[in-house]
Each structure stands twice: as C-alpha cells, then as structure tokens.
Write a protein that holds these residues in place. Sequence first.
Motif, mmCIF file in Angstrom:
data_model
loop_
_atom_site.group_PDB
_atom_site.id
_atom_site.type_symbol
_atom_site.label_atom_id
_atom_site.label_comp_id
_atom_site.label_asym_id
_atom_site.label_seq_id
_atom_site.Cartn_x
_atom_site.Cartn_y
_atom_site.Cartn_z
ATOM 1 N N VAL A 1 -35.066 -92.668 19.504
ATOM 2 C CA VAL A 1 -34.021 -91.827 20.051
ATOM 3 C C VAL A 1 -32.726 -92.085 19.280
ATOM 4 O O VAL A 1 -32.581 -93.107 18.618
ATOM 5 N N ALA A 2 -31.810 -91.169 19.396
ATOM 6 C CA ALA A 2 -30.484 -91.327 18.796
ATOM 7 C C ALA A 2 -29.469 -91.287 19.932
ATOM 8 O O ALA A 2 -29.424 -90.323 20.703
ATOM 9 N N ALA A 3 -28.689 -92.351 20.053
ATOM 10 C CA ALA A 3 -27.760 -92.469 21.168
ATOM 11 C C ALA A 3 -26.446 -93.076 20.716
ATOM 12 O O ALA A 3 -26.372 -93.759 19.699
ATOM 13 N N ASN A 4 -25.419 -92.809 21.506
ATOM 14 C CA ASN A 4 -24.154 -93.518 21.385
ATOM 15 C C ASN A 4 -24.047 -94.446 22.571
ATOM 16 O O ASN A 4 -24.588 -94.155 23.649
ATOM 17 N N TYR A 5 -23.375 -95.580 22.380
ATOM 18 C CA TYR A 5 -23.234 -96.524 23.484
ATOM 19 C C TYR A 5 -21.934 -97.298 23.357
ATOM 20 O O TYR A 5 -21.367 -97.441 22.272
ATOM 21 N N VAL A 6 -21.490 -97.783 24.500
ATOM 22 C CA VAL A 6 -20.402 -98.757 24.571
ATOM 23 C C VAL A 6 -20.948 -99.886 25.430
ATOM 24 O O VAL A 6 -21.369 -99.661 26.567
ATOM 25 N N ALA A 7 -20.983 -101.095 24.884
ATOM 26 C CA ALA A 7 -21.542 -102.254 25.569
ATOM 27 C C ALA A 7 -20.410 -103.172 26.026
ATOM 28 O O ALA A 7 -19.515 -103.491 25.248
ATOM 29 N N MET A 8 -20.476 -103.572 27.305
ATOM 30 C CA MET A 8 -19.403 -104.368 27.893
ATOM 31 C C MET A 8 -19.945 -105.566 28.656
ATOM 32 O O MET A 8 -21.061 -105.529 29.170
ATOM 33 N N VAL A 9 -19.112 -106.590 28.738
ATOM 34 C CA VAL A 9 -19.382 -107.702 29.636
ATOM 35 C C VAL A 9 -18.923 -107.249 31.028
ATOM 36 O O VAL A 9 -18.231 -106.232 31.157
ATOM 37 N N PRO A 10 -19.290 -107.976 32.103
ATOM 38 C CA PRO A 10 -18.947 -107.525 33.454
ATOM 39 C C PRO A 10 -17.453 -107.278 33.708
ATOM 40 O O PRO A 10 -17.104 -106.454 34.546
ATOM 41 N N SER A 11 -16.581 -107.929 32.968
ATOM 42 C CA SER A 11 -15.139 -107.720 33.153
ATOM 43 C C SER A 11 -14.671 -106.381 32.586
ATOM 44 O O SER A 11 -13.526 -105.982 32.788
ATOM 45 N N GLY A 12 -15.557 -105.698 31.859
ATOM 46 C CA GLY A 12 -15.207 -104.415 31.255
ATOM 47 C C GLY A 12 -14.773 -104.517 29.803
ATOM 48 O O GLY A 12 -14.528 -103.504 29.155
ATOM 49 N N GLN A 13 -14.703 -105.743 29.267
ATOM 50 C CA GLN A 13 -14.341 -105.918 27.856
ATOM 51 C C GLN A 13 -15.505 -105.472 26.978
ATOM 52 O O GLN A 13 -16.651 -105.844 27.204
ATOM 53 N N ILE A 14 -15.197 -104.682 25.968
ATOM 54 C CA ILE A 14 -16.220 -104.161 25.054
ATOM 55 C C ILE A 14 -16.619 -105.243 24.047
ATOM 56 O O ILE A 14 -15.758 -105.853 23.422
ATOM 57 N N PHE A 15 -17.937 -105.439 23.895
ATOM 58 C CA PHE A 15 -18.404 -106.364 22.857
ATOM 59 C C PHE A 15 -19.106 -105.641 21.722
ATOM 60 O O PHE A 15 -19.330 -106.210 20.666
ATOM 61 N N ASP A 16 -19.450 -104.363 21.910
ATOM 62 C CA ASP A 16 -20.068 -103.581 20.834
ATOM 63 C C ASP A 16 -19.967 -102.105 21.195
ATOM 64 O O ASP A 16 -19.966 -101.753 22.381
ATOM 65 N N SER A 17 -19.887 -101.246 20.168
ATOM 66 C CA SER A 17 -19.779 -99.814 20.419
ATOM 67 C C SER A 17 -20.193 -99.017 19.186
ATOM 68 O O SER A 17 -19.628 -99.193 18.113
ATOM 69 N N SER A 18 -21.165 -98.137 19.362
ATOM 70 C CA SER A 18 -21.545 -97.249 18.260
ATOM 71 C C SER A 18 -20.447 -96.208 18.035
ATOM 72 O O SER A 18 -20.260 -95.735 16.919
ATOM 73 N N LEU A 19 -19.729 -95.845 19.085
ATOM 74 C CA LEU A 19 -18.654 -94.856 18.961
ATOM 75 C C LEU A 19 -17.545 -95.361 18.035
ATOM 76 O O LEU A 19 -17.024 -94.605 17.222
ATOM 77 N N GLU A 20 -17.203 -96.644 18.163
ATOM 78 C CA GLU A 20 -16.158 -97.214 17.304
ATOM 79 C C GLU A 20 -16.593 -97.242 15.845
ATOM 80 O O GLU A 20 -15.767 -97.142 14.953
ATOM 81 N N ARG A 21 -17.893 -97.391 15.620
ATOM 82 C CA ARG A 21 -18.407 -97.377 14.244
ATOM 83 C C ARG A 21 -18.575 -95.956 13.732
ATOM 84 O O ARG A 21 -18.763 -95.734 12.541
ATOM 85 N N GLY A 22 -18.589 -94.981 14.649
ATOM 86 C CA GLY A 22 -18.753 -93.588 14.249
ATOM 87 C C GLY A 22 -20.151 -93.255 13.770
ATOM 88 O O GLY A 22 -20.361 -92.349 12.976
ATOM 89 N N GLN A 23 -21.136 -94.003 14.272
ATOM 90 C CA GLN A 23 -22.510 -93.797 13.823
ATOM 91 C C GLN A 23 -23.464 -93.922 15.001
ATOM 92 O O GLN A 23 -23.404 -94.892 15.763
ATOM 93 N N LEU A 24 -24.335 -92.924 15.173
ATOM 94 C CA LEU A 24 -25.348 -92.986 16.215
ATOM 95 C C LEU A 24 -26.246 -94.201 16.008
ATOM 96 O O LEU A 24 -26.511 -94.605 14.870
ATOM 97 N N TYR A 25 -26.729 -94.752 17.102
ATOM 98 C CA TYR A 25 -27.689 -95.844 17.028
ATOM 99 C C TYR A 25 -29.069 -95.234 17.233
ATOM 100 O O TYR A 25 -29.330 -94.596 18.249
ATOM 101 N N ILE A 26 -29.934 -95.406 16.264
ATOM 102 C CA ILE A 26 -31.276 -94.825 16.317
ATOM 103 C C ILE A 26 -32.288 -95.958 16.474
ATOM 104 O O ILE A 26 -32.272 -96.926 15.709
ATOM 105 N N PHE A 27 -33.132 -95.836 17.494
ATOM 106 C CA PHE A 27 -34.150 -96.862 17.730
ATOM 107 C C PHE A 27 -35.373 -96.241 18.382
ATOM 108 O O PHE A 27 -35.316 -95.148 18.935
ATOM 109 N N ARG A 28 -36.470 -96.957 18.304
ATOM 110 C CA ARG A 28 -37.734 -96.508 18.899
ATOM 111 C C ARG A 28 -37.853 -97.145 20.282
ATOM 112 O O ARG A 28 -37.896 -98.370 20.413
ATOM 113 N N VAL A 29 -37.918 -96.308 21.307
ATOM 114 C CA VAL A 29 -38.016 -96.786 22.679
ATOM 115 C C VAL A 29 -39.324 -97.554 22.873
ATOM 116 O O VAL A 29 -40.375 -97.134 22.406
#
Length: 97
Positions: A1-29
């Motif tokens: 699949v091809a997806a965008n994501y924003v990954a956060m710790v429980p406090s809401g702080q972002i630790f990773d984001s495909s949106l910030e890189r401007g590139q879809l993340y493609i992976f096999r489910v």
Amino acid sequence: VAANYVAMVPSGQIFDSSLERGQLYIFRVGSGQVIKGLDEGILSMKIGGKRRFYIPGSLAFPKGVNSAPGRPRVAPNSPVIFDVSLEYIPGLEVDED
C-alpha cells in the motif's frame, strides 16, 4: 500500500512523518515491514481513508526506537499514535464513473 503517516509518542510529539519528508511510504501489508499495530490497522482502511491508530506497546516497538535529532525517542514497549491516510494500493485500479 502507499500511505502517508505522522507517528507520535503519547504526549503528541512527532517522532516520524512521511508528510514532512514529502514522500509516500510504500509497504506490503502483512510482511513485517511495519509495526504489527500498523499492519493490523491498515487492513480496515479503504483508499482515501484517514485513521488515527492508538497502538499498544506490545504491537509497536518492543525494543524502542531512536529518532532523528530533536525528536522524542520511543521507549521499549511504549504505546504510539499513528495518523494514517491510505493514498492508494499499487496494482489496484479504481474505477471513476
């Protein structure tokens, strides 16, 4: 699949984001390319769908994960939050009538 994501710790702080890189993340489910909680959650999505997944530590990063400088580290077995938008599924054509 091809997806965008924003990954956060429980406090809401972002630790990773495909949106910030401007590139879809493609992976096999189901192939283990992403954490188990994301693998399971994406199965319930449709193309164009957006979801927030609250992923328990047991389905996230058992060993923790180091992040880029200035980003929070994910502690071992810590829950994480993923905002995901499923953009498309390679090879699956969508009819537009």
